[in-house]
Each structure stands twice: as structure tokens, then as C-alpha cells.
Design a protein around this motif. Structure first.
Motif, PDB file in Angstrom:
ATOM      1  N   VAL A 226       0.849  -1.196   0.000  1.00 30.73           N
ATOM      2  CA  VAL A 226       0.000   0.000   0.000  1.00 30.73           C
ATOM      3  C   VAL A 226       0.888   1.250   0.000  1.00 30.73           C
ATOM      4  O   VAL A 226       1.778   1.385   0.833  1.00 30.73           O
ATOM      5  CB  VAL A 226      -0.932   0.026   1.226  1.00 30.73           C
ATOM      6  N   ALA A 227       0.632   2.136  -0.948  1.00 31.34           N
ATOM      7  CA  ALA A 227       1.421   3.358  -1.049  1.00 31.34           C
ATOM      8  C   ALA A 227       0.680   4.580  -0.503  1.00 31.34           C
ATOM      9  O   ALA A 227       1.289   5.480   0.052  1.00 31.34           O
ATOM     10  CB  ALA A 227       1.814   3.619  -2.497  1.00 31.34           C
ATOM     11  N   LYS A 228      -0.653   4.585  -0.681  1.00 27.65           N
ATOM     12  CA  LYS A 228      -1.432   5.752  -0.277  1.00 27.65           C
ATOM     13  C   LYS A 228      -2.873   5.332  -0.015  1.00 27.65           C
ATOM     14  O   LYS A 228      -3.392   4.448  -0.682  1.00 27.65           O
ATOM     15  CB  LYS A 228      -1.389   6.799  -1.393  1.00 27.65           C
ATOM     16  N   LEU A 229      -3.486   5.975   0.970  1.00 27.80           N
ATOM     17  CA  LEU A 229      -4.917   5.803   1.230  1.00 27.80           C
ATOM     18  C   LEU A 229      -5.576   7.170   1.211  1.00 27.80           C
ATOM     19  O   LEU A 229      -4.988   8.159   1.658  1.00 27.80           O
ATOM     20  CB  LEU A 229      -5.150   5.154   2.601  1.00 27.80           C
ATOM     21  N   GLU A 230      -6.779   7.205   0.696  1.00 28.42           N
ATOM     22  CA  GLU A 230      -7.581   8.430   0.741  1.00 28.42           C
ATOM     23  C   GLU A 230      -8.296   8.474   2.092  1.00 28.42           C
ATOM     24  O   GLU A 230      -8.501   7.442   2.735  1.00 28.42           O
ATOM     25  CB  GLU A 230      -8.606   8.436  -0.391  1.00 28.42           C
TER      26      GLU A 230
ATOM     27  N   GLN B 214     -11.135   6.061   2.467  1.00 25.09           N
ATOM     28  CA  GLN B 214     -10.723   4.674   2.680  1.00 25.09           C
ATOM     29  C   GLN B 214     -10.368   4.429   4.148  1.00 25.09           C
ATOM     30  O   GLN B 214     -10.731   3.399   4.716  1.00 25.09           O
ATOM     31  CB  GLN B 214      -9.525   4.330   1.787  1.00 25.09           C
ATOM     32  N   VAL B 215      -9.673   5.379   4.754  1.00 25.22           N
ATOM     33  CA  VAL B 215      -9.309   5.261   6.174  1.00 25.22           C
ATOM     34  C   VAL B 215     -10.575   5.258   7.027  1.00 25.22           C
ATOM     35  O   VAL B 215     -10.729   4.423   7.926  1.00 25.22           O
ATOM     36  CB  VAL B 215      -8.358   6.409   6.601  1.00 25.22           C
ATOM     37  N   VAL B 216     -11.490   6.166   6.750  1.00 25.04           N
ATOM     38  CA  VAL B 216     -12.743   6.242   7.499  1.00 25.04           C
ATOM     39  C   VAL B 216     -13.516   4.930   7.348  1.00 25.04           C
ATOM     40  O   VAL B 216     -13.990   4.365   8.346  1.00 25.04           O
ATOM     41  CB  VAL B 216     -13.588   7.456   7.035  1.00 25.04           C
ATOM     42  N   ASP B 217     -13.625   4.423   6.121  1.00 24.22           N
ATOM     43  CA  ASP B 217     -14.349   3.168   5.902  1.00 24.22           C
ATOM     44  C   ASP B 217     -13.723   2.007   6.662  1.00 24.22           C
ATOM     45  O   ASP B 217     -14.433   1.172   7.222  1.00 24.22           O
ATOM     46  CB  ASP B 217     -14.420   2.839   4.408  1.00 24.22           C
ATOM     47  N   LEU B 218     -12.405   1.945   6.696  1.00 25.92           N
ATOM     48  CA  LEU B 218     -11.729   0.877   7.439  1.00 25.92           C
ATOM     49  C   LEU B 218     -12.011   0.991   8.935  1.00 25.92           C
ATOM     50  O   LEU B 218     -12.424   0.024   9.584  1.00 25.92           O
ATOM     51  CB  LEU B 218     -10.217   0.911   7.199  1.00 25.92           C
ATOM     52  N   TYR B 219     -11.793   2.177   9.492  1.00 21.86           N
ATOM     53  CA  TYR B 219     -11.891   2.348  10.946  1.00 21.86           C
ATOM     54  C   TYR B 219     -13.320   2.482  11.460  1.00 21.86           C
ATOM     55  O   TYR B 219     -13.544   2.472  12.662  1.00 21.86           O
ATOM     56  CB  TYR B 219     -11.004   3.510  11.420  1.00 21.86           C
TER      57      TYR B 219
ATOM     58  N   LYS C  59     -13.427  -3.930   4.906  1.00 21.20           N
ATOM     59  CA  LYS C  59     -12.480  -4.806   5.591  1.00 21.20           C
ATOM     60  C   LYS C  59     -11.199  -4.981   4.786  1.00 21.20           C
ATOM     61  O   LYS C  59     -10.264  -5.604   5.238  1.00 21.20           O
ATOM     62  CB  LYS C  59     -13.111  -6.173   5.839  1.00 21.20           C
ATOM     63  N   GLU C  60     -11.205  -4.445   3.561  1.00 24.46           N
ATOM     64  CA  GLU C  60     -10.080  -4.651   2.651  1.00 24.46           C
ATOM     65  C   GLU C  60      -9.136  -3.456   2.641  1.00 24.46           C
ATOM     66  O   GLU C  60      -9.565  -2.315   2.506  1.00 24.46           O
ATOM     67  CB  GLU C  60     -10.594  -4.882   1.227  1.00 24.46           C
ATOM     68  N   LEU C  61      -7.860  -3.756   2.761  1.00 23.86           N
ATOM     69  CA  LEU C  61      -6.817  -2.752   2.613  1.00 23.86           C
ATOM     70  C   LEU C  61      -6.439  -2.765   1.132  1.00 23.86           C
ATOM     71  O   LEU C  61      -5.925  -3.775   0.651  1.00 23.86           O
ATOM     72  CB  LEU C  61      -5.617  -3.105   3.492  1.00 23.86           C
ATOM     73  N   PRO C  62      -6.767  -1.710   0.390  1.00 28.06           N
ATOM     74  CA  PRO C  62      -6.575  -1.727  -1.060  1.00 28.06           C
ATOM     75  C   PRO C  62      -5.163  -2.177  -1.458  1.00 28.06           C
ATOM     76  O   PRO C  62      -4.169  -1.625  -1.008  1.00 28.06           O
ATOM     77  CB  PRO C  62      -6.817  -0.268  -1.466  1.00 28.06           C
ATOM     78  N   GLY C  63      -5.115  -3.232  -2.249  1.00 26.98           N
ATOM     79  CA  GLY C  63      -3.850  -3.752  -2.730  1.00 26.98           C
ATOM     80  C   GLY C  63      -3.141  -4.688  -1.777  1.00 26.98           C
ATOM     81  O   GLY C  63      -2.054  -5.183  -2.071  1.00 26.98           O
ATOM     82  N   ALA C  64      -3.747  -4.966  -0.623  1.00 23.83           N
ATOM     83  CA  ALA C  64      -3.056  -5.797   0.369  1.00 23.83           C
ATOM     84  C   ALA C  64      -3.934  -6.879   0.986  1.00 23.83           C
ATOM     85  O   ALA C  64      -3.456  -7.655   1.780  1.00 23.83           O
ATOM     86  CB  ALA C  64      -2.475  -4.923   1.477  1.00 23.83           C
ATOM     87  N   GLY C  65      -5.214  -6.941   0.668  1.00 21.86           N
ATOM     88  CA  GLY C  65      -6.079  -7.965   1.240  1.00 21.86           C
ATOM     89  C   GLY C  65      -6.813  -7.492   2.479  1.00 21.86           C
ATOM     90  O   GLY C  65      -6.971  -6.296   2.704  1.00 21.86           O
ATOM     91  N   GLN C  66      -7.238  -8.465   3.294  1.00 21.90           N
ATOM     92  CA  GLN C  66      -8.009  -8.150   4.505  1.00 21.90           C
ATOM     93  C   GLN C  66      -7.144  -7.370   5.494  1.00 21.90           C
ATOM     94  O   GLN C  66      -6.063  -7.803   5.855  1.00 21.90           O
ATOM     95  CB  GLN C  66      -8.530  -9.416   5.164  1.00 21.90           C
ATOM     96  N   ALA C  67      -7.649  -6.232   5.919  1.00 18.39           N
ATOM     97  CA  ALA C  67      -6.902  -5.355   6.819  1.00 18.39           C
ATOM     98  C   ALA C  67      -6.959  -5.840   8.258  1.00 18.39           C
ATOM     99  O   ALA C  67      -7.996  -6.309   8.718  1.00 18.39           O
ATOM    100  CB  ALA C  67      -7.448  -3.936   6.742  1.00 18.39           C
ATOM    101  N   GLN C  68      -5.841  -5.712   8.930  1.00 18.39           N
ATOM    102  CA  GLN C  68      -5.822  -5.874  10.385  1.00 18.39           C
ATOM    103  C   GLN C  68      -5.654  -4.463  10.941  1.00 18.39           C
ATOM    104  O   GLN C  68      -4.624  -3.821  10.715  1.00 18.39           O
ATOM    105  CB  GLN C  68      -4.676  -6.746  10.868  1.00 18.39           C
TER     106      GLN C  68
END
Length: 133
Positions: A29-33, A36-41, A46-55
Motif C-alpha cells: 500500500v502506497a497511499k490511502l484516501e 478509505q481510512v474512514v471506511d476501514l476504521y 475490511k479490505e486494505l486496497p492492494g493488500a487484502g483483509q486489513a488488520q
């Protein structure tokens, strides 16, 4: 307001951290908008763009509360309510809270799908900043 109280307030304002969102230096992952951060947190994604399921990793207060306000636009009680509903319904796993920046960086180093937030002052070569409000 007396001078002493004003100085105390100014000191508190300058003591606030500059929160940044980070991943492992080895993460693809190089950059998040911000969205995207708001949707994750907030458990929307649940997906980290370009990296799969986020922890998701979280810091302890006061940095956590600052992140909630500055990035998510929510009060701590609102975020807790959102995650309580998601956990109860089986639709999410709350971010894992870690006690220190060193603990967060160690967890990031072991998982390229992990995402966290830190005080910008704690950023080093082991992490990369993917979002800065």
C-alpha cells in the motif's frame, strides 16, 4: 482569563499530536484516501486496497481520541457504539488496541496487511505514511 490560564491553554494546544496513518514499510500500500481510512476504521470496509483483509491497529488515548476526531469526525463514544453493533452482529472485529508506538510498529512489521495510526513524531523507517490529514 488570567495570563496563567491562557499559557496553560496554549501549552495544551501545542501538545496535541499530529496523527498519521501508517503501514509496514514492506506493505504494498502506497497511499490511502481519507474515505478509505474512514471506511476501514468505521467497519464499512475490511479490505486494505492492494493488500487484502486489513488488520486494524489502534493506539491508546489520547492519540486514539484525536484520531477519531480529526480523521473519522466522531467522538469516542460514537466509534465505540459503531464497533459494538458490528461485533454483536458478527460483522466486524474491532481494531486491536496496543499500548505504545513501539508495540504498534512491531505489529506492523509482522503483518503487511496491518494498518495503524501514530503520532508523526514516532514515524521511522520501519513504517510508511499512507495518509496524513
Amino acid at each position: 482569563m488570567n495570563t496563567r490560564a491562557l499559557l496553560l491553554l496554549l501549552g495544551m494546544a501545542s501538545a496535541q499530536a499530529e496523527v498519521v496513518v501508517v503501514v509496514s514499510a514492506k506493505s504494498p500500500v502506497a497511499k490511502l484516501e481519507k474515505a478509505q481510512v474512514v471506511d476501514l476504521y468505521l467497519g464499512v470496509s475490511k479490505e486494505l486496497p492492494g493488500a487484502g483483509q486489513a488488520q486494524l491497529l489502534a493506539a491508546a488515548p489520547p492519540l486514539r481520541d484525536e484520531f477519531y476526531g480529526k480523521v473519522l469526525g466522531k467522538e469516542p463514544s460514537q466509534v465505540k457504539a459503531i464497533w459494538s453493533r458490528l461485533i454483536f452482529s458478527g460483522k466486524g472485529v474491532a481494531p486491536k488496541e496496543l499500548g505504545s508506538a513501539a508495540d504498534i510498529k512491531s505489529a506492523l512489521a509482522g503483518n503487511p496487511n496491518a494498518v495503524a495510526y501514530l503520532d508523526k513524531a514516532d514515524v521511522d523507517a520501519s513504517v510508511k505514511v499512507v495518509f496524513s490529514p
